[in-house]
Motif scaffolding. Structure first.
Motif, PDB file in Angstrom:
ATOM      1  N   GLY A   1      24.253  56.873  25.004  1.00  0.00           N
ATOM      2  CA  GLY A   1      22.966  56.430  23.670  1.00  0.00           C
ATOM      3  C   GLY A   1      22.606  57.779  23.387  1.00  0.00           C
TER       4      GLY A   1
ATOM      5  N   GLU B   1      18.219  66.164  24.377  1.00  0.00           N
ATOM      6  CA  GLU B   1      17.933  67.912  24.217  1.00  0.00           C
ATOM      7  C   GLU B   1      19.435  68.719  24.957  1.00  0.00           C
ATOM      8  OE1 GLU B   1      14.149  69.060  26.004  1.00  0.00           O
ATOM      9  OE2 GLU B   1      14.171  67.084  23.958  1.00  0.00           O
TER      10      GLU B   1
ATOM     11  N   ILE C   1      25.458  60.454  24.306  1.00  0.00           N
ATOM     12  CA  ILE C   1      26.233  61.015  24.285  1.00  0.00           C
ATOM     13  C   ILE C   1      26.505  60.833  22.700  1.00  0.00           C
ATOM     14  CG2 ILE C   1      27.862  60.776  24.276  1.00  0.00           C
ATOM     15  CD1 ILE C   1      27.959  61.081  27.114  1.00  0.00           C
ATOM     16  N   TYR C   2      25.539  59.519  21.553  1.00  0.00           N
ATOM     17  CA  TYR C   2      26.116  59.559  20.825  1.00  0.00           C
ATOM     18  C   TYR C   2      25.020  60.056  19.875  1.00  0.00           C
ATOM     19  CZ  TYR C   2      26.572  56.274  16.564  1.00  0.00           C
ATOM     20  OH  TYR C   2      26.508  55.596  14.904  1.00  0.00           O
ATOM     21  N   VAL C   3      24.031  60.099  20.068  1.00  0.00           N
ATOM     22  CA  VAL C   3      22.884  61.207  18.975  1.00  0.00           C
ATOM     23  C   VAL C   3      23.408  62.039  18.918  1.00  0.00           C
ATOM     24  CG1 VAL C   3      20.754  61.398  18.443  1.00  0.00           C
ATOM     25  CG2 VAL C   3      20.911  59.413  19.845  1.00  0.00           C
ATOM     26  N   ALA C   4      23.568  62.549  19.967  1.00  0.00           N
ATOM     27  CA  ALA C   4      23.840  64.071  19.624  1.00  0.00           C
ATOM     28  C   ALA C   4      25.122  64.308  19.039  1.00  0.00           C
ATOM     29  CB  ALA C   4      23.247  64.417  21.283  1.00  0.00           C
ATOM     30  N   GLU C   5      26.157  63.966  19.640  1.00  0.00           N
ATOM     31  CA  GLU C   5      27.398  64.436  19.617  1.00  0.00           C
ATOM     32  C   GLU C   5      28.490  63.346  18.534  1.00  0.00           C
ATOM     33  OE1 GLU C   5      29.102  66.465  21.322  1.00  0.00           O
ATOM     34  OE2 GLU C   5      27.461  67.342  22.458  1.00  0.00           O
ATOM     35  N   PHE C   6      28.197  62.261  17.543  1.00  0.00           N
ATOM     36  CA  PHE C   6      28.823  61.849  16.926  1.00  0.00           C
ATOM     37  C   PHE C   6      27.661  61.561  15.649  1.00  0.00           C
ATOM     38  CE2 PHE C   6      30.621  59.766  21.083  1.00  0.00           C
ATOM     39  CZ  PHE C   6      31.753  60.324  21.033  1.00  0.00           C
ATOM     40  N   GLY C   7      26.007  60.935  15.721  1.00  0.00           N
ATOM     41  CA  GLY C   7      25.786  60.111  14.990  1.00  0.00           C
ATOM     42  C   GLY C   7      25.736  61.206  13.889  1.00  0.00           C
TER      43      GLY C   7
ATOM     44  N   ARG D   1      23.512  62.443  10.568  1.00  0.00           N
ATOM     45  CA  ARG D   1      21.833  62.716  10.842  1.00  0.00           C
ATOM     46  C   ARG D   1      20.459  62.057  10.863  1.00  0.00           C
ATOM     47  NH1 ARG D   1      19.907  69.005   9.029  1.00  0.00           N
ATOM     48  NH2 ARG D   1      21.307  69.585  10.349  1.00  0.00           N
TER      49      ARG D   1
ATOM     50  N   HIS E   1      22.184  69.132  23.224  1.00  0.00           N
ATOM     51  CA  HIS E   1      22.034  70.121  22.299  1.00  0.00           C
ATOM     52  C   HIS E   1      22.266  71.807  22.780  1.00  0.00           C
ATOM     53  CE1 HIS E   1      21.791  67.327  19.214  1.00  0.00           C
ATOM     54  NE2 HIS E   1      20.472  67.216  19.347  1.00  0.00           N
TER      55      HIS E   1
END
Lengths: 296, 319
Positions: free
Chosen positions: A104, A173, A106-112, A114, A176
């Motif tokens: 999850g 985190e 990974i999705y937020v940091a790499e794809f999602g 903003r 990032h």
């Protein structure tokens, strides 16, 4: 420092009069001392908890406590039911929570994009803030009520829900912190994005992910409230039967502390010493490594 | 904050390839699990408590009798117990926590601040049930013979300080809660205070201010909303904390009259009675209590996070 203070005081004396200057330095000194006292007040309870758990728990922490289950009738025996329960439910919870949390994140940091990332992050924060006893009720309504049976699997799911947002936020985190140049280098070599994420980004962020996962693991070990209406606790040793009630160390401490029988209270102290040893060991080992860097 | 947006843009373009798309959708599914859980917790608690709200309406919140035998459910004793114990905790933890944060961020030399910060973090790592055990057998009796007795002696003529201090009850619960929310208040206040730009401090010192004047007149005003946020987050924790409170509060289902009375919070009432509650109305009533707690803690959390973000930006408040 003393010279500087004196100089400052003398300037202010000339501006505001000697007594006002003296009052200001007195207030300054008093409040700085008070802050120091407040900081001490924060540490004293930590010491008091550790000292008493060690003093009352370590003598009760015998081999019997870890290897023997409670006697079927009467008092005596040990906490093997609880030790084995914790050793089963917490790792299962980790198996559920850590992969989901990392993927999850990974999705937020790499794809999602903003806005989407913000919604997910916000929900993770809200989930951390939900009292853990309510997570217990939540899991009860869909994993216990339909089967009319308290069960260890429900306990694991409840613990996993406690762990999930912690794993997710720490992973996000540390992802990032992975420099973009690494991603660019990998992509420029023609590596597909999914491989880039898995073998470059994830590997670089691994120490941070491990830290978060271990802390979440330690936290789940100490949680009692989510297990009360899911795994329920049990005086029987339960190995491998996830459809039946199961004990855990915190549950064992709670039930034995509430009995008006001294021998059982002693067992509670012993179990508390064991739990605290493991939880603090994980916390100190994991935090000590990253600590110097973080506070600077 | 720029890193994710650039990588997202680049990744977005190359996501047209099939394996990448699968990977993206797969990880996306897991991200939405968190959102799903939060929504489902709300829906399930609301759905499972409709029965009690249909039967009692708002008098569920204002009624002061909770009697499963007579099938009368009024949540007021637990709401009062929760608010009072948390109020005691905030009253003690806010000043101590904020002063400690000031000490750690502004006053302490590094070699003192580092181990102290570490110790405060460990305070947060101790499991709630261990605090409870310690509270029942060590802290309670200690408070009863010292602080309680003194408070009772000095202020006993005020009705809320009357009663018999025996180490079990609202006040002990408040003190245990104080210890448990201190790490939250200290850590977040410290973060927001550290986020105050140095120019604020330098300007104040250049005007001839003492260290303390610098802190109260330029650092704290700048960090104010974040510090409020830290205290509210602590309050949210105190309201929902279960095990330690359950063990020291005395578990008495009646409106408390003094701060030394045995009482019950929403969370402790659920913890002690939920697994034996009968299906139907009794369970529905307890889940109704849970819903009240959920709505309260969630709103406090959201307000607190927005306040902290105003000072230090998103990401400082994950504790």
């Amino acid at each position: 420092m003393a010279a500087a203070v004196a100089a400052r005081a003398s300037i202010s004396d000339r501006l505001t009069g000697v007594s006002a200057g003296r009052r200001r330095t007195t207030v300054d000194r008093t409040m700085r001392t008070l802050s120091f006292v407040a900081a001490l007040l924060c540490v004293v309870p930590l010491g008091a908890v550790l000292v008493f758990v060690a003093a009352k728990g370590l003598p009760a922490l015998s081999l019997d406590l870890i290897t023997k289950g409670p006697k079927a009738l009467g008092i005596g025996g040990g906490a093997a039911n609880a030790v084995l329960g914790t050793l089963q439910m917490v790792p299962i919870a980790a198996l559920l929570a850590i992969p989901s949390g990392v993927l999850g994140a990974i999705y937020v940091a790499e794809f999602g994009d903003r806005r989407l990332a913000r919604i997910v992050r916000f929900c993770a924060d809200v989930l951390v803030g939900i009292p853990s006893i309510l997570i217990g009720i939540f899991v009860f309504t869909f994993l216990v009520l339909p089967f009319k049976q308290f069960n260890a699997f429900a306990g694991s799911v409840a613990l996993a829900i406690i762990m999930l947002p912690v794993v997710m936020r720490t992973t996000e985190e540390s992802l990032h912190l992975v420099p973009n140049s690494l991603r660019e280098a990998s992509l420029a070599l023609g590596v597909p994005m999914w491989r880039t994420v898995l073998s470059v980004v994830l590997r670089t962020g691994l120490p941070g992910i491990l830290t978060g996962s271990m802390l979440a693991f330690a936290r789940a070990m100490g949680e009692t409230a989510p297990l009360l209406f899911t795994a329920l606790g049990s005086r029987l040793i339960n190995v491998g039967n996830l459809g039946q009630p199961m004990d855990a160390l915190p549950l064992f401490i709670y039930t034995n502390a509430r009995e008006p029988i001294e021998a059982l209270n002693e067992q509670a102290w012993g179990a508390a010493a064991l739990l605290l040893l493991v939880v603090l060991f994980i916390n100190i080992a994991v935090r000590a490594r990253s600590f110097g860097r973080r506070i600077g | 904050m720029t890193a994710p947006s650039t990588s997202a843009a680049r990744f977005g373009r190359s996501a047209s390839r099939v394996p990448d798309l699968v990977f993206r959708l797969g990880t996306g599914g897991f991200a939405w699990v968190v959102v799903g859980i939060v929504v489902l917790v709300g829906i399930l608690l609301a759905a499972s408590s409709t029965q009690v709200f249909e039967k009692f309406g708002l008098s569920f919140l204002t009624g002061s009798t909770w009697d499963p035998v007579a099938a009368v459910y009024g949540a007021l004793p637990f709401i009062v117990g929760t608010l009072l114990s948390s109020f005691i905790a905030i009253l003690l933890a806010a000043p101590i926590g904020i002063l400690t944060a000031i000490f750690l961020a502004e006053l302490a030399p590094r070699r003192v601040a580092v181990p102290l910060t570490f110790a405060v973090e460990l305070l947060a790592a101790i499991p709630s049930v261990v605090y409870g055990l310690w509270g029942v057998f060590i802290l309670g009796p200690f408070l009863a013979s010292t602080v309680d007795a003194w408070l009772h002696g000095a202020l006993g003529w005020i009705p809320i300080f009357a009663g018999t201090p025996d180490g079990v009850g609202l006040f002990s619960a408040g003190v245990i809660l104080t210890l448990m929310i201190l790490p939250t208040i200290v850590a977040i206040s410290r973060d927001v205070i550290t986020a105050v730009p140095d120019s604020q401090r330098e300007a104040m010192l250049a005007l001839g201010a003492t260290r303390w004047e610098m802190i109260t007149k330029s650092v704290l005003p700048y960090a104010r909303s974040g510090v409020y946020g830290a205290v509210i987050l602590g309050l949210g924790r105190a309201l929902g904390e279960t095990m330690a409170v359950t063990m020291v509060i005395g578990n008495r289902t009646a409106l408390p009259k003094t701060i030394f009375d045995s009482s019950q919070t929403i969370a402790s009432q659920i913890a002690t009675t939920f697994s034996e509650a009968g299906a139907g109305l009794p369970t529905s009533a307890l889940i109704g209590l849970g819903l009240v707690l959920l709505v309260t803690t969630m709103s406090l959390n959201i307000v607190a996070r927005l306040l902290v973000w105003r000072v230090a930006g998103p990401g400082t408040d994950r504790r």
